[in-house]
Design an enzyme around this catalytic site. Structure first.
Site, mmCIF file in Angstrom:
data_model
loop_
_atom_site.group_PDB
_atom_site.id
_atom_site.type_symbol
_atom_site.label_atom_id
_atom_site.label_comp_id
_atom_site.label_asym_id
_atom_site.label_seq_id
_atom_site.Cartn_x
_atom_site.Cartn_y
_atom_site.Cartn_z
ATOM 1 N N TYR A 164 15.630 25.469 44.510
ATOM 2 C CA TYR A 164 14.861 26.868 44.245
ATOM 3 C C TYR A 164 13.714 27.111 45.275
ATOM 4 O O TYR A 164 13.841 28.114 45.921
ATOM 5 C CB TYR A 164 14.457 26.901 42.825
ATOM 6 N N LYS A 168 14.065 30.109 48.039
ATOM 7 C CA LYS A 168 12.883 31.363 47.951
ATOM 8 C C LYS A 168 12.264 31.639 49.198
ATOM 9 O O LYS A 168 12.038 32.531 49.625
ATOM 10 C CB LYS A 168 12.055 30.895 46.612
HETATM 11 P P1 NAI Z 1 15.036 36.631 34.263
HETATM 12 O O1 NAI Z 1 15.863 35.598 34.113
HETATM 13 O O2 NAI Z 1 14.437 37.263 33.218
HETATM 14 O O3 NAI Z 1 15.647 37.814 35.184
HETATM 15 C C1 NAI Z 1 16.894 37.661 36.141
HETATM 16 C C2 NAI Z 1 18.113 38.241 36.042
HETATM 17 O O4 NAI Z 1 18.867 38.273 37.051
HETATM 18 C C3 NAI Z 1 18.888 38.153 34.688
HETATM 19 O O5 NAI Z 1 18.820 39.126 33.713
HETATM 20 C C4 NAI Z 1 20.027 37.629 34.837
HETATM 21 O O6 NAI Z 1 20.953 38.096 34.210
HETATM 22 C C5 NAI Z 1 20.295 38.296 36.287
HETATM 23 N N1 NAI Z 1 21.116 37.430 37.203
HETATM 24 C C6 NAI Z 1 21.372 35.965 37.538
HETATM 25 N N2 NAI Z 1 22.038 36.026 38.242
HETATM 26 C C7 NAI Z 1 22.589 37.044 38.693
HETATM 27 C C8 NAI Z 1 23.551 37.287 39.572
HETATM 28 N N3 NAI Z 1 24.583 36.612 40.134
HETATM 29 N N4 NAI Z 1 23.866 38.751 39.880
HETATM 30 C C9 NAI Z 1 23.409 39.440 39.111
HETATM 31 N N5 NAI Z 1 22.453 39.419 38.101
HETATM 32 C C10 NAI Z 1 22.237 38.231 38.105
HETATM 33 O O7 NAI Z 1 13.841 36.379 35.197
HETATM 34 P P2 NAI Z 1 12.587 36.887 35.723
HETATM 35 O O8 NAI Z 1 11.600 35.894 35.556
HETATM 36 O O9 NAI Z 1 12.475 38.342 35.440
HETATM 37 O O10 NAI Z 1 12.761 36.734 37.404
HETATM 38 C C11 NAI Z 1 13.091 37.606 38.346
HETATM 39 C C12 NAI Z 1 13.185 37.256 39.795
HETATM 40 O O11 NAI Z 1 11.932 36.775 40.111
HETATM 41 C C13 NAI Z 1 13.808 35.935 39.940
HETATM 42 O O12 NAI Z 1 14.350 35.994 41.238
HETATM 43 C C14 NAI Z 1 13.038 34.668 39.953
HETATM 44 O O13 NAI Z 1 13.351 33.735 40.664
HETATM 45 C C15 NAI Z 1 11.624 35.380 40.602
HETATM 46 N N6 NAI Z 1 10.363 34.870 40.172
HETATM 47 C C16 NAI Z 1 9.962 34.889 38.861
HETATM 48 C C17 NAI Z 1 8.807 34.258 38.489
HETATM 49 C C18 NAI Z 1 8.245 34.610 37.278
HETATM 50 O O14 NAI Z 1 6.969 34.014 37.014
HETATM 51 N N7 NAI Z 1 8.749 34.963 36.350
HETATM 52 C C19 NAI Z 1 8.105 33.253 39.444
HETATM 53 C C20 NAI Z 1 8.694 33.478 40.834
HETATM 54 C C21 NAI Z 1 9.864 34.060 41.021
#
Ligand code: NAI
Length: 737
Positions: A164, A168
């Site tokens: 990851y 990233k």
């Molecule tokens: P989340 O899991 O709630 O949202 C991610 C969404 O992406 C999900 O709804 C999932 O269904 C969708 N998804 C996954 N693979 C996919 C694909 N191949 N095509 C289309 N949609 C897909 O997670 P969150 O926390 O909202 O994360 C959003 C972004 O922020 C991610 O890239 C994560 O790595 C990044 N991030 C989040 C952090 C946090 O504290 N929440 C920290 C650092 C980064």
């Protein structure tokens, strides 16, 4: 209250918007008028499964609030399909938020190929696919905003997240380059490293932290970065809990460990380790040029034999911390040889607007002419070559962003007329470095020789925007200063129209800066279109003075000084106003169409007393009308103030001889206490008369009725024709014009 940020009519794609951060962005954009594509594959956090419900739910939420949205259920790995949904539903794509993500955390040793590949496919390759599909649409519409979602795990590393972290931080590298490639098309790409409670973080954070780190504290940054008003590009932000911070790279001053003609050793690295790693007075390189520039400086230091300082701190300290006048002043740039023939002289003359339409220009355009001469201002060309080769960036003590260099002023002195061909050598020295607060000024003295003989001396005054504040002096006794013109209307005015290809022609004399030809490059510098070289306007103005006061005799030219004030666009007309004060001709140059001063504080010193071309041409059997205008001039001197009150108008005259305009005059009875000067008016005259020299005299002497002359087409009048009657006041004893 300040104006709210609206996204009316903008089409925004948010990937992974079925939950967590993505959902929050989608709702926030829609609330502010955006047309939103809600993408979500609807799988589990590890990348397994698939469902339409996640995206559909968010679309329904948006619609329930009166917003507009459509769903897309494809994986980001099929980027084209996501963009197609935007195009099908809304006809365009303005903003892409690469947000979709999964996690497959494992300690490094246990990370499988699948763990590695899936993470890279969704985060890095997915963002690449989606962004590439949007890129050309953004490029064509000259607008685009892209967000990459990185992570603190990428920036700092985190146990169990090797796959990851790598993906990233890969996104940051991708964004850095997209920011550079997109800038000229108004496509901005920024990266965020968010922290928020979501299903991705609920396994690693305590529940109350997940609840309090709300996604709604991240969305405002994403919206601002994507607004058309936001100029930010290529930056990285950490954001969470209502706090936003910007990150950048920092680099130690380091140390030079290599000695001229000696092998560089690991022991030298060991022995200088503290210094290599010492962050006091660290620099912050903002781009690859700044990063490379210091390496070029190191090469030149080591080559010069001074990189081998026993204590390298002092050697590097001065260069990486910006400007060190103590070190820079007196430094010589690498010597430069310039070989030219009549070709370059002619090309230069054409570049500064000379034309075969003017018979007296032929001696500068035809190598077979008996007086074939090189224009004096060609003297800047060999001198400039020494800078163009990038010599400036090798000077120790001048750690500068040369992309921020502006040509501030120019001085040129000739010690004898320039030969029409030859091989010249130029030696450039940093004469002084000044601290002007908002920038630094480098005075670069260049002496140009033919063999041992000194031909000319140039002083370039170069302004580096943003490089000031290093605690240096503001003025220098080495600077050749400008001089203000007298406070009277100009004694003579001359106008020339540049062609739309003037800069394209002038650059062939050696100034290849793309700012003068490439519309994209000009746009990056904040110009609507490529601008003319300052030294091209300089050449125009100088030959105006040379013609007006030295009869185009190049041996009369001693020196010239100008300050560059504003840019000129190819195609505009350059108007040179001249004042004679002994052997010094003060001048300033304006763009005729706008009245903007482009060269100021300028003068040319001539050898011997100036010849005044109007009287010279009368003596040479020129125009009879000269005598009448001389008399008009005397009358204005006597009763100018009174006339201005009565007449309040500006009259332009074009006197025709042998089918061509042989002289232009301006009778200014509008400003101050009135004035007469030879040449056209710098603005728009109220009325302009065109008449042959002969008919002018007939009218003035009362032999030809002006009305008849007008109807017979002998006297042409442009502008406010009624004002012609007022001329009677000044031509009373001559005629009733
Ligand atoms: P989340 O899991 O709630 O949202 C991610 C969404 O992406 C999900 O709804 C999932 O269904 C969708 N998804 C996954 N693979 C996919 C694909 N191949 N095509 C289309 N949609 C897909 O997670 P969150 O926390 O909202 O994360 C959003 C972004 O922020 C991610 O890239 C994560 O790595 C990044 N991030 C989040 C952090 C946090 O504290 N929440 C920290 C650092 C980064």
């Amino acid at each position: 209250m300040s104006v709210p940020l609206s996204f009316d009519g903008k089409v925004v794609l948010v990937t992974g918007a079925g939950g967590g951060l993505g959902r929050e962005y989608a709702l926030a954009f829609a609330e502010r008028g955006a047309l939103v594509v809600v993408n979500d594959l609807g799988g589990d956090i590890k990348g397994g499964g698939k469902s339409t419900s996640a995206a559909d739910k968010v679309v329904e939420e948006i619609k329930a609030k009166g917003g507009k949205a459509v769903a897309n259920y494809d994986s980001v790995e099929n980027g084209e399909k996501l963009i197609q949904t935007a195009l099908d539903a809304f006809g365009r794509i303005d903003v892409v938020i690469n947000n979709a993500g999964i996690l497959r955390d494992r300690s490094f040793a246990r990370t499988s190929d699948m763990d590695w590949d899936l993470i890279h496919r969704v985060h890095l390759r997915g963002s690449f696919q989606v962004t590439r599909a949007a890129w050309n649409h953004m490029k064509n519409q000259k607008f685009g905003r892209i967000i990459m979602t990185s992570s603190a795990a990428g920036i700092y590393g985190n146990f169990g997240q090797a796959n990851y972290s790598a993906a990233k931080l890969g996104l940051l590298g991708l964004a850095n380059t997209l920011a550079i490639e997109g800038q000229k098309y108004n496509i901005h790409c920024n990266t965020i490293a968010p922290t928020a409670g979501s299903r991705l973080t609920e396994t690693v954070m305590p529940p109350d932290l997940v609840a309090s780190l709300k996604a709604e504290y991240v969305a405002p940054l994403v919206l601002w970065l994507c607004h058309e008003q936001c100029r930010e590009n290529g930056s990285l932000f950490e954001v969470g809990a209502g706090w936003i911070g910007k990150l950048r790279w920092e680099r130690t001053q380091g140390g030079i460990l290599r000695h001229k003609n000696q092998k560089m050793t690991p022991e030298a690295v060991r022995d200088n380790w503290d210094q290599i790693c010492d962050f006091s007075n660290a620099s912050k390189p903002a781009n690859i040029q700044e990063s490379l520039q210091s390496l070029v400086e190191v090469l030149s230091k080591v080559d010069a034999g001074d990189g081998a300082a026993p204590n390298p701190t002092s050697a590097m300290a001065s260069t990486t911390s910006g400007i060190n006048p103590g070190e820079a002043v007196g430094q010589q740039l690498p010597g430069m040889t310039f070989t030219y023939s009549h070709m370059q002289c002619i090309l230069y003359a054409l570049g500064v607007g000379m034309s075969t339409k003017e018979p007296d220009h032929l001696k500068f355009l035809y190598e077979g002419h008996e007086d074939f001469s090189c224009l004096p201002t060609f003297g800047v060309i060999p001198a400039q070559a020494s800078m163009m080769e990038g010599g400036l960036s090798t000077v120790p003590g001048l750690n500068l962003d040369l992309t921020r260099l502006l040509h501030g002023e120019q001085y040129l002195e000739l010690f004898k007329p320039l030969p029409t061909s030859g091989t010249l050598t130029s030696r450039a020295t940093i004469a002084d470095v000044l601290d002007k607060g908002s920038g630094a000024v480098i005075l670069l003295d260049v002496h140009t020789y033919s063999g041992e003989e000194l031909l000319c001396y140039n002083q370039f005054s170069l302004f580096i925007v943003g490089a000031g504040g290093f605690g240096g002096k503001r003025t220098s006794d080495k600077a050749k200063s400008t001089a203000d013109p007298p406070k009277r209307p100009p004694d003579a005015v001359m106008v020339d129209t540049t062609t739309s290809d003037q800069a394209a022609l002038y650059r062939l004399s050696g100034d290849w800066n793309p700012l003068h030809i490439d519309p994209n490059f000009a746009a990056m510098g904040g110009f609507k279109s490529p601008i003319l070289h300052g030294l091209c306007s300089f050449g125009f103005a100088a030959r105006h003075v040379l013609k007006q006061y030295a009869d185009n005799d190049v041996s009369r030219f001693k020196s010239i000084k100008v300050r560059f004030v504003k840019p000129v666009l190819p195609g505009q007309s350059l108007l040179t106003e001249m004042w004679k004060e002994g052997s010094r001709i003060h001048f300033q140059c304006k763009v005729k169409e706008t009245g903007a001063v482009v060269l100021a504080g300028a003068y040319i010193d001539l050898h011997g007393a100036p010849v005044d071309s109007p009287s010279a041409s009368v003596e040479a059997g020129g125009l009879q009308s000269e005598l009448v205008f001389a008399e008009i001039g005397r009358r204005i001197k006597d009763m100018g103030a009174e006339l201005v009150k009565k007449v309040n108008a500006i009259f332009g005259w074009e006197i025709i001889k042998e089918g061509k305009i042989a002289a232009q005059w301006t009778i200014d009875l509008k400003t101050g206490s009135g004035a007469l000067h030879k040449g056209p008016y710098s603005g728009k005259a109220d009325v302009t008369f065109t008449v042959s020299d002969e008919d002018f005299m007939e009218v003035v002497l009362g032999k030809l009725n002006p009305q008849k002359a007008f109807f017979a087409g002998k006297l042409k009048i442009r502008g406010n024709i009624m004002l012609s009657q007022k001329l009677e006041t000044i031509l009373k004893d001559y005629a009733k014009l």
